[in-house]
Design a protein around this motif. Structure first.
Motif, PDB file in Angstrom:
ATOM      1  N   ARG A  83     -57.896  49.293  65.917  1.00  0.00           N
ATOM      2  CA  ARG A  83     -56.715  49.378  65.066  1.00  0.00           C
ATOM      3  C   ARG A  83     -56.276  50.833  65.049  1.00  0.00           C
ATOM      4  O   ARG A  83     -57.081  51.708  64.713  1.00  0.00           O
ATOM      5  N   PHE A  84     -55.044  51.099  65.428  1.00  0.00           N
ATOM      6  CA  PHE A  84     -54.563  52.472  65.303  1.00  0.00           C
ATOM      7  C   PHE A  84     -53.053  52.496  65.138  1.00  0.00           C
ATOM      8  O   PHE A  84     -52.343  51.570  65.513  1.00  0.00           O
ATOM      9  N   ARG A  85     -52.596  53.604  64.562  1.00  0.00           N
ATOM     10  CA  ARG A  85     -51.168  53.857  64.359  1.00  0.00           C
ATOM     11  C   ARG A  85     -50.825  55.188  64.990  1.00  0.00           C
ATOM     12  O   ARG A  85     -51.623  56.121  64.981  1.00  0.00           O
ATOM     13  N   ASN A  86     -49.616  55.267  65.510  1.00  0.00           N
ATOM     14  CA  ASN A  86     -49.133  56.522  66.077  1.00  0.00           C
ATOM     15  C   ASN A  86     -47.663  56.695  65.710  1.00  0.00           C
ATOM     16  O   ASN A  86     -46.878  55.738  65.778  1.00  0.00           O
ATOM     17  N   VAL A  87     -47.304  57.898  65.326  1.00  0.00           N
ATOM     18  CA  VAL A  87     -45.912  58.271  65.083  1.00  0.00           C
ATOM     19  C   VAL A  87     -45.625  59.516  65.904  1.00  0.00           C
ATOM     20  O   VAL A  87     -46.436  60.452  65.921  1.00  0.00           O
ATOM     21  N   ALA A  88     -44.507  59.524  66.632  1.00  0.00           N
ATOM     22  CA  ALA A  88     -44.171  60.665  67.488  1.00  0.00           C
ATOM     23  C   ALA A  88     -42.697  61.021  67.317  1.00  0.00           C
ATOM     24  O   ALA A  88     -41.852  60.163  67.058  1.00  0.00           O
ATOM     25  N   LEU A  89     -42.407  62.315  67.494  1.00  0.00           N
ATOM     26  CA  LEU A  89     -41.038  62.826  67.417  1.00  0.00           C
ATOM     27  C   LEU A  89     -40.789  63.702  68.629  1.00  0.00           C
ATOM     28  O   LEU A  89     -41.533  64.661  68.876  1.00  0.00           O
TER      29      LEU A  89
END
Length: 836
Positions: free
Chosen positions: A322-328
């Motif tokens: 289970r993982f989350r990633n946010v990128a800009l």
């Protein structure tokens, strides 16, 4: 007609369709990252745009080996995993028989599992390190779905400049929206109990603002029937992009929640007589040691306060990620300057339950007799015999191996948990300068990451039948009246908590890099780059010792690992310097040559919590040299690259499994060099009419050199031997026929994969035979609908992809392996999709 030809080119078997953005390697000096439409099939691939330097280029112009796999290519290849897909490319040997995740890739002979093939998503890693602690940053965090626009792969070349510890980069480029709304839904069913639904949609939100969203859900009983599902879960990815007059900005997000079963090696022949097959007990194509008998595991161990703890496990949990990633991301032009910056945050957890094969089966009578003396000492002189029974039945459900295979074996249940986090960012500026002799395209950047892992592992050894989905066995001491006086095992466990580790480490890296592409003439280009990195680690490990948990009814707890209560702290600082220089010369518009030399330096990783400060942390350097020639005429092309890799020092120290103790406590230390000389090729031949032929081939000579040992062992026998599990030759060939039937476009294609002879051990005493397998497929496209049938290993070819890795470093005692991880048997999938 032109549309049909363009589709045919896009779906070639090993297509060199290049994409404009490559990891940190992309720094396009324009406000858009869209590759220009080549406009005609005959321009492919001479006008294809690729990256890996200061700005977008044709693949034909660069001085290194690069491939790109588009969504159409991925659709046709229909890979079982990301590793299976990457394994179609030259120079990368893949072992993709572990399931959807935790598979093996090796780049140009470098002797590591998954090492040095560095994954990125839209130019940034999801996690700084290559492998992580049993969640790996490769196919473990990168699953292909319809939100994958393409995957770009650079082998060698400038890879060490644009990523840490990278001899190759695989960059997963996600779909972004445009002014035109588009989407696709795709359903897949397979004869392994496979069901999958993929979907995506992308388009405009408002003027200059666009969206894309998609993902998958999947359920699979598995290629080998374990008695419970193999894979279940899915992921979703989305992004919003806004265009400015001079650039763009994009916000992306991802959530993955997926269970994946891990397939391990199985015994295939009786070690007492290797000519006797075990296929009637463990089928070569469907057999597995995974078993419902391990749905409720209890691992007892001693904590630091001396209290006995119980860690529960369920083998059906598999590898639960289970993982989350946010990128800009942002790119913009400011006069002559192009600025690119991106950042990402990742947080996740993996719980990994797997059943690892450890040692060969043994004769059941001999195995029991080895415990007779210990049982008599522990349970008294009244012990008259030792006997087997199904675990958990109090010795009452007897099992007589003589009525079966006559064998029993050990295997190890591994229960692992890792919490991980990472923050990473990259900032670069690019500018082209006119000089007295040609032009210089200069890029300067900085990359940084803060990451860490908190890890816990507990391993327990079990006694099992030699059967598919085996029963777990108890070995009991009986009196003359048939009463159970005690157990060698503990509810099937031969060694409670045979291995135990825990720790936490945080890492930091700051990297400065720069590149210069010097166009001396319109045919001659020189380029170079450097990357210097500063690493810092801090954390702790929890030392363990052997304890007797005090249960008088069993021998299994006499040497259980437990925490001492102490804490071992670590502080470590290291640096690494990578560089590359290359040259490219276009002889004509259709032929060219290039040269390249690079250095890759590999520092420690955060799993050092379990071994720091012993063994000593030694940085390894890989020297990478390559020379290539390229030819492109119309729709045909051929790229040939000769390469030389020197990996020094190679720390071949390892802890081998000791059946007597049930622990990996037989430590062998070798230091040497790994050297690989080779040649790789990939190409496509467009024949008159509907036929084309594509493929890739790698011929190499991977060998060990200069082996020595500081423990007095003689390593000279390994000198000159073939590197473990590395073939000298591997290839795939893919013929295709494209034609029309009425308004429908039809494509029929085949695939042949060949992997040469390999060895399980340093001394090349046990061989893994060469094998070849065939696949067939076909698609029918009519309007917005497409129907596809894919069949893998249609002839049920036999082949091992590895031996028994827990105990094979000195061979299996036979010339040809009798224990390994076989190819999956024949399987078929139907894929139906509709786009709009």
């Amino acid at each position: 007609m032109k549309t049909r030809l363009l589709m045919s080119a896009a779906m070639c078997a090993i297509p060199m369709i290049a994409a404009p953005t490559m990891a940190q390697a992309q720094a396009a000096p324009t406000a858009t990252t869209s590759a220009p439409d080549t406009g005609a099939e005959e321009n492919v691939p001479s006008d294809i745009i690729v990256t890996g330097s200061a700005r977008q280029q044709r693949r034909f112009d660069v001085s290194y080996a690069v491939n790109s796999l588009s969504q159409a290519d991925i659709q046709k290849l229909a890979p079982k995993s990301t590793t299976d897909l990457i394994g179609t490319l030259p120079g990368i040997h893949a072992e993709a028989t572990g399931g959807e995740v935790q598979n093996i890739t090796r780049v140009r002979g470098i002797p590591t599992d998954r090492g040095f093939l560095y994954y990125q998503q839209d130019g940034l890693p999801l996690f700084q390190e290559l492998d992580g602690w049993f969640f790996n940053q490769g196919d473990g965090m990168n699953r292909v779905d319809l939100m994958t626009d393409r995957i770009e792969v650079v082998r060698g070349g400038p890879a060490p400049i644009y990523a840490s510890t990278a001899a190759a980069i695989a960059n997963v480029i996600t779909v972004t929206g445009t002014d035109t709304t588009r989407g696709k839904v795709q359903a897949t069913i397979g004869d392994t109990g496979y069901y999958r639904l993929d979907a995506y949609q992308a388009g405009p939100l408002s003027q200059d603002t666009y969206y894309a969203v998609g993902g998958f859900l999947r359920y699979d009983d598995g290629y080998r029937n374990s008695g419970f599902p193999s894979d279940k879960g899915g992921q979703i990815r989305a992004n919003i992009k806004h265009d400015f007059d001079n650039g763009w900005i994009k916000l992306s997000g991802q959530y993955t929640d997926d269970h994946n079963l891990f397939y391990l090696s199985i015994p295939t022949n009786d070690p007492r007589d290797p000519s006797v097959s075990l296929n009637r007990y463990i089928d070569y194509f469907t057999g597995t040691l995974n078993t419902p008998a391990l749905r409720s595991v209890n691992i007892k161990y001693r904590d630091g306060a001396g209290v006995i703890q119980n860690r529960r496990g369920d083998l059906a949990n598999g590898r639960h990620m289970r993982f989350r990633n946010v990128a800009l991301d942002y790119e913009g032009d400011f006069g002559d300057w192009h600025v690119a910056t991106k950042g990402g945050v990742t947080a996740g957890k993996v719980d990994f339950d797997a059943f690892y094969s450890t040692s060969n089966p043994v004769d059941a009578t001999t195995f029991a007799s080895n415990y007779r003396a210990a049982a008599t000492t522990a349970f008294g002189s009244g012990v008259t015999r030792l006997g087997y029974s199904v675990a958990g039945t109090g010795g009452q459900t007897a099992y007589d191996p003589a009525t079966d295979s006559g064998l029993v074996m050990q295997a190890q249940y591994r229960s692992i948990s890792t919490d991980f986090h990472a923050v990473q960012g990259d900032l670069s500026v690019t500018r082209k300068f006119e000089g007295g002799l040609g032009t210089h395209d200069v890029r300067v950047g900085v990359y940084g990451s803060l990451w860490g892992q908190t890890m816990f592992t507990a391993y327990q050894n079990y006694l099992i039948q030699v059967r598919s989905r085996p029963a777990v066995l108890d070995l009991a001491a009986y009196s003359s009246s048939g009463a159970v006086l005690g157990y060698v095992t503990d509810n099937g466990a031969l060694n409670d908590a045979a291995s135990l580790n825990a720790g936490s480490v945080d890492g930091q890296v700051l990297s400065l890099y720069g590149t210069d592409s010097w166009d001396i003439t319109d045919r001659l280009r020189l380029d170079g780059g450097f990357r210097h990195e500063w690493y810092s680690y801090s954390g702790y490990g929890r030392p363990t010792a052997a304890y007797n948990l005090g249960d008088p009814t069993t021998l299994a707890d006499n040497a259980t690992r437990g925490f001492t209560g102490a804490t071992s702290t670590l502080k470590l600082k290291q640096t690494a310097t990578n560089w590359t220089v290359g040259a490219n010369y276009d002889v004509t518009g259709q032929t060219g040559v290039y040269l390249r030399a690079s250095q890759l330096e590999v520092p420690a990783n955060t799993t050092i919590a379990f071994s720091y400060p012993t063994p000593a942390v030694v940085a390894t350097k890989a020297k990478l040299y390559e020379a290539g020639a390229k030819f492109a005429v119309g729709g045909s092309y051929l790229y040939i690259t000769g390469f030389y890799t020197k990996f020094d020092p190679l720390n071949a120290s390892f802890a081998g499994f000791n059946p007597a103790t049930g622990r990996a406590d037989v430590t062998t230390n070798f230091i040497g060099t790994a050297e690989t000389k080779g040649m790789e090729a990939d190409g496509r031949l467009r024949l008159p009419g509907p036929f084309s032929l594509a493929g890739s081939a790698t011929f190499q000579k991977p060998r060990y050199l200069n082996f020595s040992s500081n423990t007095g062992l003689d390593g000279s026998r390994a000198n000159g031997k073939q590197i473990i599990r590395e073939p000298k030759l591997f290839l795939n060939i893919r013929p295709t026929a494209d034609f029309d039937i009425g308004a429908a476009q039809v494509s029929i294609y085949g695939r042949y994969d060949y992997v040469g002879r390999r060895y399980t051990d340093f001394f090349n005493s046990t061989a893994l035979p060469a094998y070849g397998s065939f696949g067939l497929g076909g698609t029918v496209t009519t309007g917005a609908w497409q129907f596809q049938v894919v069949g893998d290993n249609i002839t049920n070819a036999h082949g091992f992809t590895e031996g028994n890795t827990a105990g094979d470093r000195f061979g299996q005692g036979v010339p040809t392996a009798i224990f390994g991880r076989p190819l999956f048997g024949r399987n078929v999938r139907l894929i139906v999709s509709r786009k709009w």
